[in-house]
Scaffold this active site. Structure first.
Site, PDB file in Angstrom:
ATOM      1  N   GLY A  23       7.403  31.978   5.722  1.00  0.00           N
ATOM      2  CA  GLY A  23       6.944  31.277   6.916  1.00  0.00           C
ATOM      3  C   GLY A  23       7.923  30.224   7.362  1.00  0.00           C
ATOM      4  N   GLY A  25       8.342  26.634  10.429  1.00  0.00           N
ATOM      5  CA  GLY A  25       7.709  25.750  11.401  1.00  0.00           C
ATOM      6  C   GLY A  25       8.690  24.692  11.843  1.00  0.00           C
ATOM      7  N   GLY A  26       8.174  23.655  12.535  1.00  0.00           N
ATOM      8  CA  GLY A  26       9.042  22.612  13.027  1.00  0.00           C
ATOM      9  C   GLY A  26       9.721  21.839  11.913  1.00  0.00           C
ATOM     10  CG  PHE A  27       7.889  22.009   8.093  1.00  0.00           C
ATOM     11  CD1 PHE A  27       8.411  22.717   7.025  1.00  0.00           C
ATOM     12  CD2 PHE A  27       6.760  22.505   8.717  1.00  0.00           C
ATOM     13  CE1 PHE A  27       7.829  23.890   6.596  1.00  0.00           C
ATOM     14  CE2 PHE A  27       6.173  23.685   8.283  1.00  0.00           C
ATOM     15  CZ  PHE A  27       6.704  24.374   7.222  1.00  0.00           C
ATOM     16  N   GLY A  28      10.705  23.142   8.964  1.00  0.00           N
ATOM     17  CA  GLY A  28      11.655  23.934   8.206  1.00  0.00           C
ATOM     18  C   GLY A  28      11.088  25.281   7.810  1.00  0.00           C
ATOM     19  CB  VAL A  30       6.957  28.149   3.694  1.00  0.00           C
ATOM     20  CG1 VAL A  30       6.163  28.290   2.386  1.00  0.00           C
ATOM     21  CG2 VAL A  30       6.524  26.895   4.429  1.00  0.00           C
ATOM     22  CE  LYS A  45       5.069  22.536   4.090  1.00  0.00           C
ATOM     23  NZ  LYS A  45       4.003  21.619   4.607  1.00  0.00           N
ATOM     24  CG  ASP A 151      -1.336  20.652  12.800  1.00  0.00           C
ATOM     25  OD1 ASP A 151      -1.867  20.977  13.882  1.00  0.00           O
ATOM     26  OD2 ASP A 151      -0.288  21.157  12.381  1.00  0.00           O
TER      27      ASP A 151
END
Length: 455
Positions: A23, A25-28, A30, A45, A151
């Site tokens: 996976g 996302g905006g953070f990086g 997984v 993550k 969230d």
């Protein structure tokens, strides 16, 4: 708050192997990885590649990573994703730069969002009610520790191998007042979060409080019950305009008589998304509803989990007619007949309400799909002659029956003609799986016929 508890373990990247991306996302990103010494899989993550690492400073996203670890540590319970430690080192891929990440519990069944997508609709009622209760338990624990999620949505509720739910991502994906500016919209950093944001959060001066999570929980309940994404065609601007005006996801299509406790859950859903934050129930108050509702269906949870896992693991699943094979159809609308009920919802509801149907459900669990398909093949002539509720059965088969085939069946004048088309077009191409699902549906609609034929 300290950036990192002294009890949090440092996990060297060299101790992890068999990395697989699962996976982003905006953070990086997984990854799934196997810990060489522990002997089991973990989720890791990692920060995005464009976030630098410096031993003397903490950059914004790196600081957020440490904060999430602390939050997860503080919120550690059965219904919140477990954190094992901080991963630091040079990865076996991606160059020579140092990387930091969170090493967490690996949830083998993905998220509730992924499950709803795979099932093309909601899960069986016992499982839906368990999701509602477990999320409320996790959120109540977070709020009791003075933590907020910010969230809460189906993609941030993860599932283990037994389809138990745990909360995740309440650090790096935190929503704040900055979530409402256009830059966040265009960058996609917020993603689908804005659809779960309360009306007051669209105000520039908004400071998040726990009522934010309570609103998000109401929208999440709607998604679980319907199997749908809220406002699928609405962009940020439209949602930001209409939600403060009082618009919410449509509940007219939810037949509240479909299951014991569903009306109570829908009432709770509406209270949670009230425009007035002070009127939204606390999660402690939500638990009084979700626990009672789930208790009504607790005896059916084993069968519900079994049926979902069987569908997910079927080698022929999601390969029919270029669409997802249905685990369940869309919830009933006022214009639809009750024949649009899902196969598994019907079976599981009847398991709890009717002694006759309870015996039916036992045979469903003990007969293999191959046996069910053989029953259908062996009794083809009789079934064509004697099945009377053909359109109700076709509706319960959902997307397994191609839209063109549905039109052909509907146009036929007699039940016998309709059944011949079903055999010729759907069962021939759908194989064992289609016949097995037909058997289950037939046993729900015409149990005496199945019993007479020895099924």
């Amino acid at each position: 708050m300290a950036l990192l508890s002294h009890t949090t373990e440092q996990v060297g990247c060299e101790s992890l192997e068999k990395w697989e991306p699962i996976g982003s996302g905006g953070f990086g990103h997984v990854y799934k990885a196997r810990h060489k010494d522990w002997g089991f899989d973990v989720a890791v993550k990692l920060l995005r590649d464009d976030v630098g690492y410096h031993s003397s400073t903490l950059m914004p996203k790196e600081k957020a990573l440490y904060e999430e670890v602390n939050h997860m540590d503080k919120a550690s319970c059965e219904f919140v994703l477990r954190v094992y430690g901080i991963c630091e080192g040079i990865l076996p891929f991606g160059g020579l730069s140092m990387q930091k990440g969170i090493v967490m519990e690996f949830m083998g069944r993905g998220s509730v969002q992924a499950l709803l997508t795979k099932l093309s609709g909601p899960p069986p009622w016992p499982l839906a009610f368990r999701f509602a209760h477990q999320v409320a338990l996790g959120m109540n624990f977070l709020h009791s520790r003075n933590l907020m999620h910010h969230d809460l949505k189906p993609s941030n509720v993860l599932l283990n191998d037994d389809l138990n739910a745990k909360l995740a991502d309440f650090g790096l994906s935190r929503v704040s007042t900055s979530a409402s500016n256009s830059k966040r919209e265009t960058t996609g950093e917020v993603g689908g979060t804005y659809k779960y944001m309360p009306p007051e959060a669209f105000e520039a001066s908004y400071e998040p409080v726990r009522a934010f999570d309570r609103y998000s929980y109401g929208i999440l309940l709607w998604s679980i019950v319907t199997g749908k994404e809220p406002y699928p065609l609405a962009n940020w601007s439209l949602v930001a305009l209409k939600i403060p005006e009082g618009q919410r996801p449509c509940c007219e299509e939810i037949n509240q008589s479909k299951a014991e406790g569903l009306k109570e859950l829908v009432d709770l859903m509406k209270m949670c998304w009230d425009k007035n934050p002070s009127k939204r129930p606390t999660f402690k108050e939500c638990l009084k509803v979700t626990e009672n509702v789930f208790s009504e269906h607790k005896n059916g949870i084993h069968a519900a989990v079994h049926q979902v896992l069987r569908r997910l693991e079927s080698p022929t699943n999601y390969q029919h007619s270029n669409t997802s094979m249905p685990f369940s159809s869309s919830p009933q609308t006022p214009e639809q007949s009750k024949s649009h009920d899902t196969v598994d919802h019907v079976i599981l509801q009847n398991m709890e309400r009717s002694p006759t149907q309870e015996s039916v459900s036992v045979s469903i669990k003990t007969m293999s799909d191959t046996d069910k398909a053989k029953f259908v093949d062996d009794n083809r002539a009789v079934l064509i002659q004697d099945v009377s509720e053909v359109m109700a059965i076709v509706d319960d088969l959902g997307d397994m029956v191609h839209s063109e085939t549905y039109s052909v069946i509907e146009a036929k004048q007699t039940s016998q003609e309709k059944m011949r088309v079903l055999f010729r077009r759907t069962f021939r191409s759908g194989g064992v799986t289609a016949k097995a699902v037909f058997y289950d549906v037939l046993k729900t609609h015409q149990p005496k016929l199945v019993e007479r034929l020895g099924g």
